[in-house]
Write an enzyme that holds these catalytic residues in place. Structure first.
Site, PDB file in Angstrom:
ATOM      1  N   ASP A  26       0.841  -1.206   0.000  1.00 28.10           N
ATOM      2  CA  ASP A  26       0.000   0.000   0.000  1.00 28.10           C
ATOM      3  C   ASP A  26       0.871   1.249   0.000  1.00 28.10           C
ATOM      4  O   ASP A  26       1.994   1.236   0.515  1.00 28.10           O
ATOM      5  CB  ASP A  26      -0.908  -0.022   1.242  1.00 28.10           C
ATOM      6  CG  ASP A  26      -2.021   1.003   1.153  1.00 28.10           C
ATOM      7  OD1 ASP A  26      -2.308   1.491   0.038  1.00 28.10           O
ATOM      8  OD2 ASP A  26      -2.613   1.324   2.199  1.00 28.10           O
ATOM      9  N   TRP A  31       2.980   7.924  -2.391  1.00 33.72           N
ATOM     10  CA  TRP A  31       4.390   8.084  -2.798  1.00 33.72           C
ATOM     11  C   TRP A  31       4.465   9.028  -4.000  1.00 33.72           C
ATOM     12  O   TRP A  31       5.300   9.938  -4.043  1.00 33.72           O
ATOM     13  CB  TRP A  31       4.968   6.718  -3.144  1.00 33.72           C
ATOM     14  CG  TRP A  31       6.416   6.692  -3.507  1.00 33.72           C
ATOM     15  CD1 TRP A  31       7.476   6.461  -2.677  1.00 33.72           C
ATOM     16  CD2 TRP A  31       6.980   6.907  -4.825  1.00 33.72           C
ATOM     17  NE1 TRP A  31       8.643   6.508  -3.381  1.00 33.72           N
ATOM     18  CE2 TRP A  31       8.376   6.787  -4.699  1.00 33.72           C
ATOM     19  CE3 TRP A  31       6.439   7.185  -6.083  1.00 33.72           C
ATOM     20  CZ2 TRP A  31       9.245   6.925  -5.785  1.00 33.72           C
ATOM     21  CZ3 TRP A  31       7.307   7.331  -7.160  1.00 33.72           C
ATOM     22  CH2 TRP A  31       8.681   7.205  -7.001  1.00 33.72           C
ATOM     23  N   ASN A  74     -10.605  -2.987  -6.353  1.00 32.53           N
ATOM     24  CA  ASN A  74      -9.768  -2.052  -7.124  1.00 32.53           C
ATOM     25  C   ASN A  74     -10.363  -1.660  -8.482  1.00 32.53           C
ATOM     26  O   ASN A  74      -9.916  -0.697  -9.105  1.00 32.53           O
ATOM     27  CB  ASN A  74      -8.355  -2.607  -7.327  1.00 32.53           C
ATOM     28  CG  ASN A  74      -7.483  -2.532  -6.084  1.00 32.53           C
ATOM     29  OD1 ASN A  74      -6.558  -3.309  -5.908  1.00 32.53           O
ATOM     30  ND2 ASN A  74      -7.780  -1.587  -5.194  1.00 32.53           N
ATOM     31  N   ARG A 192       2.106  -5.026   6.178  1.00 35.44           N
ATOM     32  CA  ARG A 192       1.339  -3.993   5.475  1.00 35.44           C
ATOM     33  C   ARG A 192       2.161  -2.714   5.467  1.00 35.44           C
ATOM     34  O   ARG A 192       2.644  -2.268   6.508  1.00 35.44           O
ATOM     35  CB  ARG A 192      -0.006  -3.738   6.146  1.00 35.44           C
ATOM     36  CG  ARG A 192      -0.754  -2.641   5.415  1.00 35.44           C
ATOM     37  CD  ARG A 192      -2.195  -2.475   5.785  1.00 35.44           C
ATOM     38  NE  ARG A 192      -2.769  -1.575   4.799  1.00 35.44           N
ATOM     39  CZ  ARG A 192      -3.981  -1.647   4.301  1.00 35.44           C
ATOM     40  NH1 ARG A 192      -4.782  -2.584   4.695  1.00 35.44           N
ATOM     41  NH2 ARG A 192      -4.407  -0.786   3.407  1.00 35.44           N
ATOM     42  N   SER A 200      -8.151  -5.070   4.888  1.00 33.41           N
ATOM     43  CA  SER A 200      -8.596  -4.836   3.507  1.00 33.41           C
ATOM     44  C   SER A 200      -8.990  -6.104   2.754  1.00 33.41           C
ATOM     45  O   SER A 200      -8.619  -6.284   1.591  1.00 33.41           O
ATOM     46  CB  SER A 200      -7.513  -4.074   2.731  1.00 33.41           C
ATOM     47  OG  SER A 200      -7.267  -2.828   3.339  1.00 33.41           O
TER      48      SER A 200
END
Ligand code: FPP
Length: 252
Positions: A26, A31, A74, A192, A200
């Site tokens: 994740d 980023w 997603n 994670r 999740s």
């Protein structure tokens, strides 16, 4: 002061490594945002971290590594982001086949991969076939994966097959054989990245007794050094499996 990978690796007890490491990758979006880049640049940088962790685990002879690469949720992302993720996956598979084979890694997938684009399915099938005889680490990519979907798929398989011995109540061991992960041990360590304290919808059944390691590091910055830190933290844990006798991971 940051310790070097060599210093960290010296602290790892190779006799007490997790058999199965699972990772929720994740923080790619964050980023990229921090650098004023589009989200997809974060995903591209994330593939480098995939390479690092795959190679790092294989070098330590960890038996199984499972990466959460694309969840059933997603699909809600913008179409262009989804198609970039799929292209990056194809690119990774094409580029990394040689590395997978050099490290004796066998690729498999979990999830409803039949709903992925045909070109992705073909690339996956090719890499799975080409790594089929590798006897080292099993690299599992969770693609179009959801923990609840997996449990429902298992229930539906049981209903469709009918059980020969249906008067006997089903055991946990028998049920686990219907999950996508039937060939894998349960994860010992779940990592994670990027600090969120959530599961999740990942491996809901299998992580019942996994040790959790959450790091603030964003996925594209995750490297072998971060992996070694997670393994060192894991080896300091006491695993009790609901009992009272602590089992220090290192003493197994
Ligand atoms: C989560 O970050 C990451 C993903 C949904 C996808 C992970 C994909 C890769 C690392 C690249 C391709 C994969 C392989 C196996 C080659 P996010 O976008 O949710 O980050 P955010 O929470 O900061 O927005």
């Amino acid at each position: 002061m940051k310790r070097s990978p060599e210093e960290l690796i010296d602290q790892i007890d190779v006799r007490a490594l997790p058999r199965h490491v699972a990772v929720i990758m994740d923080g790619n979006g964050r980023w990229a945002r921090k650098r004023g880049l589009p989200r997809v640049a974060g995903h591209r940088a994330g593939t480098k971290a995939v390479r690092e962790v795959v190679e790092g685990c294989a070098e330590l002879h960890i038996s199984a590594l499972t990466l959460y690469a694309f969840s059933v949720e997603n699909w809600k992302r913008p179409r262009t982001e989804v198609s970039t993720l799929m292209s990056l996956l194809k690119e990774y598979l094409a580029k990394e086949l040689e590395t997978l084979c050099r490290n004796n890694i066998r690729l498999q997938t979990i999830g409803r991969t039949d709903e992925l684009d045909m070109t992705v399915q073909q690339e996956l099938a090719r890499t799975i076939e080409d790594t089929r005889n590798n006897t080292g680490m099993v690299l599992t990519l969770a693609l179009n994966y959801g923990g609840r979907a997996e449990i429902i798929d298992a229930v539906n398989r049981i209903l469709a097959n009918g059980r020969k011995d249906s008067v006997q109540p089903m055991t946990e061991q028998e049920f686990a054989k219907y999950l996508y992960t039937s060939e894998l041990p349960d994860p010992d360590l779940l990592i994670r990245t990027s600090g969120e304290l959530r599961i999740s919808n990942f491996l809901l059944w299998q992580i019942a007794y996994a040790e959790l390691f959450v790091t603030d590091t964003l996925w594209p910055d995750f490297d072998k050094r971060c992996l070694y830190e997670a393994l060192i933290a894991y080896q300091k844990r006491e695993r009790r499996y609901g009992g009272i006798e602590p089992q220090l991971v290192r003493s197994r």
